[in-house]
Motif scaffolding. Structure first.
Motif, PDB file in Angstrom:
ATOM      1  N   ALA A 110     -21.621 -39.491   9.359  1.00 31.87           N
ATOM      2  CA  ALA A 110     -21.839 -40.579   9.930  1.00 31.87           C
ATOM      3  C   ALA A 110     -21.562 -42.276   9.788  1.00 31.87           C
ATOM      4  N   VAL A 111     -21.649 -42.157   8.276  1.00 34.32           N
ATOM      5  CA  VAL A 111     -21.801 -43.750   8.004  1.00 34.32           C
ATOM      6  C   VAL A 111     -20.746 -43.622   6.599  1.00 34.32           C
ATOM      7  N   TYR A 112     -20.253 -45.314   6.209  1.00 36.01           N
ATOM      8  CA  TYR A 112     -19.680 -45.249   5.284  1.00 36.01           C
ATOM      9  C   TYR A 112     -19.680 -44.870   4.009  1.00 36.01           C
ATOM     10  N   ALA A 113     -18.421 -43.637   3.444  1.00 40.40           N
ATOM     11  CA  ALA A 113     -18.963 -43.569   2.012  1.00 40.40           C
ATOM     12  C   ALA A 113     -16.892 -43.861   1.463  1.00 40.40           C
ATOM     13  N   ASP A 114     -17.260 -44.191   0.584  1.00 39.65           N
ATOM     14  CA  ASP A 114     -16.078 -44.397  -0.651  1.00 39.65           C
ATOM     15  C   ASP A 114     -14.922 -42.816  -0.396  1.00 39.65           C
ATOM     16  N   ALA A 115     -13.836 -42.777   0.122  1.00 39.16           N
ATOM     17  CA  ALA A 115     -12.699 -41.587  -0.075  1.00 39.16           C
ATOM     18  C   ALA A 115     -11.761 -42.133  -0.837  1.00 39.16           C
ATOM     19  N   PRO A 116     -11.701 -41.171  -1.649  1.00 39.03           N
ATOM     20  CA  PRO A 116     -10.611 -41.610  -2.510  1.00 39.03           C
ATOM     21  C   PRO A 116      -9.183 -41.408  -2.108  1.00 39.03           C
ATOM     22  N   GLY A 117      -7.997 -41.961  -3.001  1.00 39.40           N
ATOM     23  CA  GLY A 117      -6.637 -42.465  -2.294  1.00 39.40           C
ATOM     24  C   GLY A 117      -6.560 -43.556  -1.475  1.00 39.40           C
ATOM     25  N   LEU A 118      -8.001 -43.262  -0.367  1.00 41.29           N
ATOM     26  CA  LEU A 118      -7.536 -43.918   1.181  1.00 41.29           C
ATOM     27  C   LEU A 118      -8.897 -45.430   0.955  1.00 41.29           C
ATOM     28  N   CYS A 119     -10.147 -45.142   0.642  1.00 38.57           N
ATOM     29  CA  CYS A 119     -10.698 -46.405   0.429  1.00 38.57           C
ATOM     30  C   CYS A 119     -11.480 -46.687  -0.294  1.00 38.57           C
ATOM     31  N   LYS A 120     -11.892 -48.213  -0.656  1.00 39.98           N
ATOM     32  CA  LYS A 120     -13.316 -47.963  -1.677  1.00 39.98           C
ATOM     33  C   LYS A 120     -14.213 -49.615  -1.377  1.00 39.98           C
TER      34      LYS A 120
END
Length: 741
Positions: free
Chosen positions: A664-674
């Protein structure tokens, strides 16, 4: 009636004008929008009028009641309508009455009540053929439309704006921004106070959605919290914007003017929020007029874009818009706007402007959007977001490697979000975001800003939605089972009691029903009974499990991530049973409807005294999907399956969020967000294209919902290809005819 059906019927009604009126689409578009304005205004008026009238003491004389009613409408999210401007009055005018004049008079009455609408409302309804106009007015007064409220009617209004844009009745659709993109912008910048500006206001959709945000999310009166300012080049669109604000009870100042050359509101550096969907890639902006503004309060703080060597005009105005939006912001202001995807990577002068912009540290979020969100153009676009209130990077962020994801948003970092693969295909030409897609994308920005409480509230809302859908299952499944059992009983009675001789009476010998066919049918009915019993047992087991799951949802601590995760483990375990039961319930419908079809078409059941034809038809309607019959209301079958599907759907929504953000904290998601640093952006030629940074998502096993959505997308793409094939074949045929002379 669902809103899409309403839209379709209304457009067909309006399209009668093309066939039966002497007016062109350009001539009747504004009058039709005026009728929609009246209908919408009346709907919103009716939401408040009963409550207000009850609050007026009965002893108040009739002559004074109308004045008090008008007074009470001040501050409401609706307009007060005089008696002769209410839709029922116009619809109920006796035959022979001049309807056109009555509508013109209604428009004048409304303008007299609202100074902001002076000169904005359409006139000239007397130009319509009287009988045709009266018919259109009555169509717009159907019960389904009278009951339509809120976003349903807003969609209809926007739908007509779009349809007239497609028919060439408006200026290229520049006034219309897809609701999905407007809502995404509002969700990210959260405009809830102060001065709000749209320098390319169109039909004021940004302001209307902002009003909804302040009212529904902040629980406050928009007119108490915000002041709306709009500027629009087109006179027609300026009128539409004023109408749209008024019908939603919003105060605002809309001025006609060309934002490229004029700042009519004089709001440079004063706006708390700027929102816009400007025209893309304009290439004929007068350089001298723009140069005259350079230095005037830094409206172009990063300099002029490139100039076309042949024409002397600015070669592409995208960078002008970007700078205008930035320069209007106050010291802590936020901006969100739509921009052509090419602007994120453009070279030469545009790249230099982008470098200076990135160096300010005020670029906040960039969201890539796929094609087909716009009705009048299919190109992809990008949503840009500025935040001048972003603080400096904390000391603990120093020394982190390039591309590392911080636990905060600051002036050194930008959230790149690639949403090109996130959409719901409405048709081959139209994509939208679903409510949950919008919420899930917004949740990423919340975590990026360390607003974990909002993320947890979203997850909790999904888990509560599971509880709500599980709560309706017992009644809906019982109603569905009752109809299935009645149909199965009807077919069993037919099989047991039918007289073969009666069925074959008067039938040629070669076409007669055989005893073997009847025996086979009886055997199939018996087998279907056994299968149905097994399905009933599964439904019973599901309902026991659903009741237990509901208790767990009620007992769970949904305010804490740990409580949500523990509950989600229980819901995930329940998910396969939900999906399997959905399949079995659907199989049960198909089984008995197939037997019903065979009884009627092969065994001539309608001829038998033992067969109740009327009841058979009623049961078929109850157990067939509404969209297959083009019905307005969902059937008993639809309601049962909806409960199962929706409970599963909201379990999956939480699953997706937990898979991407397990803590439940921000983490980069490949293909989606960075989250990228300014150094990362500099190393990539100051590109602000999200796809350049987020990478490619790892291959993952699709769940059932993803698979169904993928099938829908493939189907709509196939439809589009088929349409193009037909058009291409027609073009080839026409060319061939021309060549042959």
């Amino acid at each position: 009636m669902n809103s899409q059906q309403i839209e379709k019927e209304l457009w067909e009604a309006a399209d009668q004008l093309r066939a039966n009126s002497k007016l062109t689409a350009a001539e009747y578009s504004m009058p039709v929008l005026g009728l929609i304005f009246l209908r919408h205004a009346d709907n919103r008026f009716q939401q408040f009028v009963d409550e207000i009238e009850k609050s007026i003491p009965p002893q108040v004389p009739a002559a004074q009641r109308e004045g008090l009613l008008k007074l009470e409408f001040q501050g409401k999210a609706a307009m007060y309508l005089p008696q002769e401007a209410r839709y029922d009055y116009l619809s109920d005018l006796p035959k022979g009455k001049n309807v056109g004049k009555a509508i013109d008079d209604a428009m004048e009455l409304i303008e007299n009540e609202y100074e902001v609408l002076k000169g904005a409302l359409p006139r000239g309804y007397s130009s319509f053929e009287p009988d045709l106009l009266a018919e259109i007015v009555k169509i717009f007064n159907r019960d389904a439309l009278k009951k339509a409220s809120g976003d349903v009617f807003g969609r209809i209004y926007e739908y007509f704006l779009n349809k007239f844009a497609q028919s060439g009745a408006q200026e290229g659709g520049e006034f219309f921004t897809p609701p999905s993109l407007v809502r995404m912008i509002v969700n990210v910048i959260e405009p809830d106070h102060g001065i709000i500006l749209d320098p390319a206001v169109g039909s004021a959709g940004m302001f209307v959605q902002t009003g909804h945000f302040i009212e529904d999310v902040r629980r406050e009166n928009p007119n108490d919290k915000a002041t709306f300012f709009g500027q629009e080049k087109s006179e027609t669109n300026t009128k539409l914007a004023r109408m749209n604000l008024a019908v939603h009870g919003l105060d605002g100042k809309i001025i006609q003017g060309n934002t490229f050359y004029n700042d009519e509101h004089r709001l440079l550096g004063r706006c708390d929020y700027v929102m816009a969907n400007p025209p893309f890639n304009v290439d004929s902006v007068d350089t001298k007029k723009v140069e005259a503004q350079v230095g005037e309060g830094d409206r172009l703080p990063f300099g002029l874009p490139g100039i076309n060597a042949k024409t002397g005009a600015i070669s592409n105005a995208n960078s002008l818009w970007i700078q205008y939006f930035y320069s209007f912001l106050s010291a802590a202001g936020r901006a969100g706007f739509v921009m052509a995807s090419s602007a994120s990577d453009a070279g030469n002068k545009d790249k230099e402007i982008r470098r200076k912009l990135v160096d300010t540290g005020h670029v906040d979020v960039m969201i890539a959007i796929g094609p087909k969100f716009f009705y009048t153009r299919s190109l992809p676009c990008t949503l840009w977001f500025f935040d001048k209130g972003k603080g400096p990077a904390p000391d603990q962020n120093k020394g982190k490697g390039a591309g590392s994801a911080p636990a905060w948003n600051d002036s050194d970092h930008v959230l790149m979000l690639d949403a090109r693969n996130v959409y719901h295909a409405v048709s081959a030409r139209s994509h939208i975001f679903t409510e949950e897609q919008l919420a899930n994308l917004t949740a990423i920005t919340w975590l990026y800003r360390c607003e974990q409480a909002k993320f947890l509230a979203l997850v909790a809302s999904y888990q509560r939605r599971v509880d709500e859908w599980l709560a309706v299952l017992p009644d809906r499944l019982a109603a569905d089972s009752e109809k299935v059992q009645e149909l199965s009983g009807l077919l069993t009675a037919f099989a047991d009691q039918v007289d073969l001789a009666t069925l074959n009476e008067g039938v040629p010998e070669e076409e007669q029903i055989t005893a073997a066919q009847l025996t086979a049918f009886k055997d199939e009915v018996k087998a279907a009974w056994e299968q149905t019993k097994a399905i009933e047992q599964q439904i019973a087991a599901l309902l026991v499990q659903a009741a237990a799951t509901r208790k767990k949802i009620v007992a769970a601590d949904l305010t804490a991530h740990a409580g949500q995760k523990a509950l989600q483990a229980e819901l995930d375990a329940f998910l396969p049973l939900l999906r399997e039961t959905q399949k079995e319930v659907e199989a049960r419908h198909k089984l008995w409807l197939k037997l019903q079809d065979r009884a009627e078409k092969v065994l001539s059941a309608r001829k038998a005294d033992a067969y109740d034809n009327k009841r058979s038809r009623e049961l078929k309607r109850a157990l067939t999907a509404a969209d297959e019959k083009k019905d307005e209301e969902p059937t008993i079958r639809d309601l049962a399956l909806e409960g199962l599907k929706q409970a599963a759907y909201f379990i999956v929504q939480v699953n997706k969020l937990h898979q991407r953000f397990p803590e439940a904290v921000y983490a980069d998601a490949p293909g989606l967000c960075k989250v990228v640093s300014r150094a990362d952006i500099a190393a990539n030629d100051y590109s602000l294209t999200p796809g350049r940074y987020v990478g490619v998502a790892p291959p993952a096993e699709d769940d059932e919902e993803d698979f169904q959505e993928r099938l829908t997308k493939i189907h709509t793409e196939l439809e589009e290809l088929n349409e193009k094939t037909v058009l291409l074949a027609e073009r080839i045929r026409a060319n061939f005819v021309e060549l042959m002379g």
